[in-house]
Design an enzyme around this catalytic site. Structure first.
Site, PDB file in Angstrom:
ATOM      1  N   HIS A  54     -19.826  21.172 -11.621  1.00 57.07           N
ATOM      2  CA  HIS A  54     -20.680  21.044 -12.798  1.00 57.07           C
ATOM      3  C   HIS A  54     -21.700  22.182 -12.818  1.00 57.07           C
ATOM      4  O   HIS A  54     -22.116  22.663 -11.761  1.00 57.07           O
ATOM      5  CB  HIS A  54     -21.431  19.705 -12.773  1.00 57.07           C
ATOM      6  CG  HIS A  54     -20.577  18.518 -13.096  1.00 57.07           C
ATOM      7  ND1 HIS A  54     -21.094  17.289 -13.429  1.00 57.07           N
ATOM      8  CD2 HIS A  54     -19.227  18.402 -13.150  1.00 57.07           C
ATOM      9  CE1 HIS A  54     -20.094  16.448 -13.674  1.00 57.07           C
ATOM     10  NE2 HIS A  54     -18.958  17.092 -13.504  1.00 57.07           N
ATOM     11  N   GLU A  56     -24.830  22.288 -13.311  1.00 51.24           N
ATOM     12  CA  GLU A  56     -26.082  22.057 -12.586  1.00 51.24           C
ATOM     13  C   GLU A  56     -25.909  22.280 -11.076  1.00 51.24           C
ATOM     14  O   GLU A  56     -26.766  22.885 -10.430  1.00 51.24           O
ATOM     15  CB  GLU A  56     -26.585  20.625 -12.799  1.00 51.24           C
ATOM     16  CG  GLU A  56     -26.917  20.278 -14.232  1.00 51.24           C
ATOM     17  CD  GLU A  56     -25.759  19.567 -14.926  1.00 51.24           C
ATOM     18  OE1 GLU A  56     -24.619  20.062 -14.849  1.00 51.24           O
ATOM     19  OE2 GLU A  56     -25.999  18.522 -15.554  1.00 51.24           O
ATOM     20  N   CYS A  84     -25.438  14.254 -15.455  1.00 52.33           N
ATOM     21  CA  CYS A  84     -24.682  13.067 -15.057  1.00 52.33           C
ATOM     22  C   CYS A  84     -25.307  12.506 -13.768  1.00 52.33           C
ATOM     23  O   CYS A  84     -26.214  13.112 -13.201  1.00 52.33           O
ATOM     24  CB  CYS A  84     -23.221  13.452 -14.834  1.00 52.33           C
ATOM     25  SG  CYS A  84     -22.951  14.372 -13.297  1.00 52.33           S
ATOM     26  N   CYS A  87     -25.269  15.038 -10.794  1.00 51.56           N
ATOM     27  CA  CYS A  87     -26.195  16.163 -10.927  1.00 51.56           C
ATOM     28  C   CYS A  87     -27.644  15.691 -10.869  1.00 51.56           C
ATOM     29  O   CYS A  87     -28.500  16.364 -10.292  1.00 51.56           O
ATOM     30  CB  CYS A  87     -25.909  16.931 -12.211  1.00 51.56           C
ATOM     31  SG  CYS A  87     -24.293  17.727 -12.156  1.00 51.56           S
TER      32      CYS A  87
HETATM   33 ZN   LIG Z   1     -22.999  16.654 -13.634  1.00 59.90          ZN
END
Ligand SMILES: [Zn+2]
Length: 157
Positions: A54, A56, A84, A87
């Site tokens: 991801h 992040e 999410c 993260c």
């Molecule tokens: Zn994430």
């Protein structure tokens, strides 16, 4: 502050556009330290076939390397989509001071939409949250991407 936030979010948006070019879901992030961008990244989950790729997490890792520390206490993270749970967890772990995001995520958002992992005083760290910076632009990136994807699928190419 708002103008500065918008400028930094633009960098995250540029990153998200790079993701779209690679057929990745367009989510981009940047990290600012002492008013300067020290890291920028975008979602690479498909390319790397990694659950962890991801935007992040990638941008946090870059910032760790740049600063030479796992602690990002004086950093602000900008991301086009609300983080999410994974993260948000990494944000708490890295002690990031402030998180600025664009679009809300009704399916996974853990910075206020489904849960708020960033502002729970049972954890040993809380991050300030600023939501909705360039929200429409960030949301449209995703909307356009999925629309195009559906069209391509329909055409069978
Ligand atoms: Zn994430």
């Amino acid at each position: 502050m708002k103008l500065f936030d918008e400028k930094m979010m633009q960098i995250a948006i540029q990153e998200a556009k790079k993701a779209a070019e690679k057929n990745e879901v367009p989510i981009g992030a940047s990290i600012v330290y002492k008013n300067e961008i020290i890291a920028r990244a975008y979602n690479l989950r498909e390319t790397s076939q990694s659950t962890l790729a991801h935007a992040e997490l990638l941008v946090i890792q870059q910032a760790n390397q740049k600063i030479g520390s796992w602690r990002l206490e004086d950093c602000t993270l900008y991301v086009t989509l609300e983080p999410c749970p994974m993260c948000a967890g990494a944000i708490v772990q890295s002690r990031i001071k402030r998180v600025v995001y664009g679009a809300k995520d009704p399916k996974a958002g853990c910075a206020g939409t489904l849960l708020n992992l960033l502002n729970d005083d049972r954890f040993n760290h809380q991050a300030e949250i600023t939501a909705g910076i360039l929200e429409t632009e960030c949301a449209n990136l995703l909307k356009d991407f999925f629309k195009e994807l559906r069209q391509r699928k329909k055409q069978g190419s």
